[in-house]
Scaffold this active site. Structure first.
Site, PDB file in Angstrom:
ATOM      1  N   LYS A  96      17.471   5.247 -17.550  1.00 23.27           N
ATOM      2  CA  LYS A  96      17.122   3.471 -16.823  1.00 23.27           C
ATOM      3  C   LYS A  96      18.013   3.103 -16.256  1.00 23.27           C
ATOM      4  O   LYS A  96      16.986   1.874 -15.424  1.00 23.27           O
ATOM      5  CB  LYS A  96      16.715   2.885 -18.927  1.00 23.27           C
ATOM      6  CG  LYS A  96      15.265   2.958 -19.265  1.00 23.27           C
ATOM      7  CD  LYS A  96      14.888   2.489 -20.071  1.00 23.27           C
ATOM      8  CE  LYS A  96      13.831   2.373 -20.610  1.00 23.27           C
ATOM      9  NZ  LYS A  96      13.762   3.543 -21.952  1.00 23.27           N
ATOM     10  N   GLU A 118      12.455  -7.736 -19.374  1.00 16.61           N
ATOM     11  CA  GLU A 118      11.384  -7.858 -20.793  1.00 16.61           C
ATOM     12  C   GLU A 118      11.244  -6.155 -21.686  1.00 16.61           C
ATOM     13  O   GLU A 118      11.675  -5.053 -20.303  1.00 16.61           O
ATOM     14  CB  GLU A 118      10.003  -8.009 -20.469  1.00 16.61           C
ATOM     15  CG  GLU A 118       8.527  -6.930 -20.767  1.00 16.61           C
ATOM     16  CD  GLU A 118       8.999  -6.163 -19.250  1.00 16.61           C
ATOM     17  OE1 GLU A 118       9.169  -4.688 -19.303  1.00 16.61           O
ATOM     18  OE2 GLU A 118       8.835  -6.656 -18.158  1.00 16.61           O
ATOM     19  N   SER A 385      15.812  12.583 -21.141  1.00 15.04           N
ATOM     20  CA  SER A 385      15.783  11.809 -20.620  1.00 15.04           C
ATOM     21  C   SER A 385      17.101  10.838 -20.991  1.00 15.04           C
ATOM     22  O   SER A 385      17.419  10.050 -20.563  1.00 15.04           O
ATOM     23  CB  SER A 385      14.718  10.822 -20.652  1.00 15.04           C
ATOM     24  OG  SER A 385      13.885  10.671 -22.476  1.00 15.04           O
TER      25      SER A 385
HETATM   26  C1  LIG Z   1      13.127   4.643 -22.285  1.00 15.08           C
HETATM   27  C2  LIG Z   1      12.699   5.690 -22.187  1.00 15.08           C
HETATM   28  C3  LIG Z   1      11.611   6.728 -22.104  1.00 15.08           C
HETATM   29  C4  LIG Z   1      10.394   5.997 -21.484  1.00 15.08           C
HETATM   30  O1  LIG Z   1      10.381   5.713 -20.441  1.00 15.08           O
HETATM   31  P1  LIG Z   1      10.356   6.430 -19.304  1.00 15.08           P
HETATM   32  O2  LIG Z   1       9.256   5.126 -18.373  1.00 15.08           O
HETATM   33  O3  LIG Z   1       8.242   7.133 -19.561  1.00 15.08           O
HETATM   34  O4  LIG Z   1      11.070   7.323 -18.994  1.00 15.08           O
HETATM   35  C5  LIG Z   1      11.914   7.588 -22.226  1.00 15.08           C
HETATM   36  N1  LIG Z   1      13.113   8.689 -22.410  1.00 15.08           N
HETATM   37  C6  LIG Z   1      14.670   7.024 -23.217  1.00 15.08           C
HETATM   38  C7  LIG Z   1      15.116   8.267 -23.538  1.00 15.08           C
HETATM   39  C8  LIG Z   1      13.886   6.095 -22.547  1.00 15.08           C
HETATM   40  O5  LIG Z   1      15.027   5.209 -23.579  1.00 15.08           O
END
Ligand SMILES: *Cc1c(COP(=O)(O)O)cnc(C)c1O
Length: 403
Positions: A96, A118, A385
């Site tokens: 993010k 938000e 992610s």
């Molecule tokens: C917020 C988040 C997501 C989901 O958000 P996307 O916009 O779909 O990427 C996925 N993995 C992690 C670790 C997150 O913090």
């Protein structure tokens, strides 16, 4: 480095990905979005902005993140090789931050001293509060009051970073109510305020802009795969909440038809239970968060409550570019339920010494589902992610329930 197998030049000038995307907001925001579009166009074509963004990604975020070959887990699964793009190693522990750095730099260029955001799980709120502190901006984060209770640690983080968190008491007191409140704030304070959206959603130009900022993930992969393996992966797999980590790794691969793109949505307790967050699998086209996309809604167009073991996938819509990639067939979308995600969460801990975010564990689980039937030379690139420290509490609770 660009591989031009397929033509792809979306969105169009008005923000459409086929029938999806666009701008569905009140009249008062049209001019603000036009100004944002102009500022972003100028910035992306300005070498000084690009250089500053790259500098911050390197020295503040810690990029490039490596690709890691999960050899032990691949061996256990007995088929394709599983490769992990380590977004969990970024500053603040997830992808993010790539996007919030980009938007904060743009806010500074536009001379907006105040940013708003938000958040549901609080992850985007923390990423926004982080960059606000870094660049000396005032930061207000809207969060449903139910989520404030459920996500106390992230609320404390945001406070430490100097942001004010505003609990939203309307509706179901969750993310969709916080979305409305953030929009309302923006309408009121548009002269001095920049709205930092956390995923590839919102009205144009947000889905395009967030995709562009996150596409550093996929661009690094193109170079790293060539260097490590001399070729690109057979498939790229990413979890999909709003869809930003998936768009970030997919986008540079879209023109490369030889690489399969697979998005994994959260099936929660199972699609049949109605308690899930699989907008593409079980939603219908509608309008949410200022754009047209697949939305989880009832027969009257009311937004449905979502459920996933991973709070970050708990979003009743999905970025409009994913809606287009689904309909066009360029990407495939599948689902993994809570139980499947938990199993892969534990596998990665035990076999690789990596504690993944529960969101990312959905992508891992789908890789684990298809790897065994693939040849050993096959390469599956999974976007890891985020890291799972934030999920310890949830995982421990499940372990207790089972024992
Ligand atoms: C917020 C988040 C997501 C989901 O958000 P996307 O916009 O779909 O990427 C996925 N993995 C992690 C670790 C997150 O913090």
């Amino acid at each position: 480095m660009q591989i031009n197998d397929l033509p792809y030049d979306l969105p169009d000038r008005r923000g459409h990905f086929g029938p999806y995307g666009g701008v569905f907001v009140s009249e008062t925001l049209i001019e603000a979005l036009e100004a944002l579009k102009r500022a972003y166009e100028r910035a992306r074509n300005d070498p000084a902005f690009v250089a500053e963004f790259e500098y911050e990604l390197k020295h503040y975020v810690g990029r490039p993140s490596p690709i890691y070959h999960a050899k032990r887990w691949s061996e256990v699964l007995g088929g394709a090789q599983i490769l992990l793009k380590r977004e969990d190693l970024n500053h603040t522990g997830a992808h993010k931050i790539n996007n919030t750095v980009g938007q904060a730099l743009l806010a500074r260029r536009m001379a907006k001293p105040r940013v708003i955001a938000e958040t549901g799980a609080g992850q985007h709120g923390v990423a926004a509060a982080t960059v606000a502190a870094r660049y000396g901006m005032q930061c207000v984060v809207y969060m449903g009051s139910e989520d404030v209770k459920r996500q106390a640690a992230n609320v404390e983080r945001m406070a430490l970073l100097g942001a004010s968190v505003v609990p939203v008491e309307s509706g179901s007191k969750t993310l969709k109510d916080a979305l409305n409140e953030a929009m309302r704030d923006w309408v009121t304070n548009v002269a001095n305020t920049f709205y930092i959206i956390g995923t590839v959603a919102g009205p144009h130009p947000y889905p395009m802009m967030v995709r562009d900022f996150q596409s550093v993930i996929g661009r690094e992969c193109l170079a790293q795969m060539a260097e490590m393996f001399g070729r690109q992966p057979d498939a790229v797999i990413a979890c999909v909440g709003g869809g930003s980590n998936a768009m970030g790794i997919f986008y540079p691969y879209i023109r490369n038809a030889g690489v399969k793109l697979i998005g994994v949505e959260a099936a929660g307790f199972g699609l049949a239970s109605g308690k899930h967050a699989a907008s593409l699998a079980a939603g219908k086209p509608g309008v949410l968060h200022g754009n047209r996309t697949y939305v989880l809604q009832d027969g009257h167009g009311q937004i449905l409550e979502t459920h996933s073991i991973s709070a970050g996938l708990d979003y009743p819509g999905v970025g409009p570019e994913h809606a287009w990639l689904k309909d066009s067939g360029r990407a495939e979308y599948v689902t993994v339920d809570d139980r499947g995600a938990l199993a892969s969460f534990h596998d990665l801990c035990r076999y690789e010494g990596i504690i993944p975010a529960l969101e990312s564990a959905h992508a891992l689980a789908y890789a684990a589902r298809i790897a065994p039937s693939m040849p050993r030379e096959a390469l599956l690139l999974v976007n890891l992610s985020g890291r799972g420290d934030k999920d310890m509490h949830t995982v421990m609770e499940h372990a207790r329930e089972r024992s």
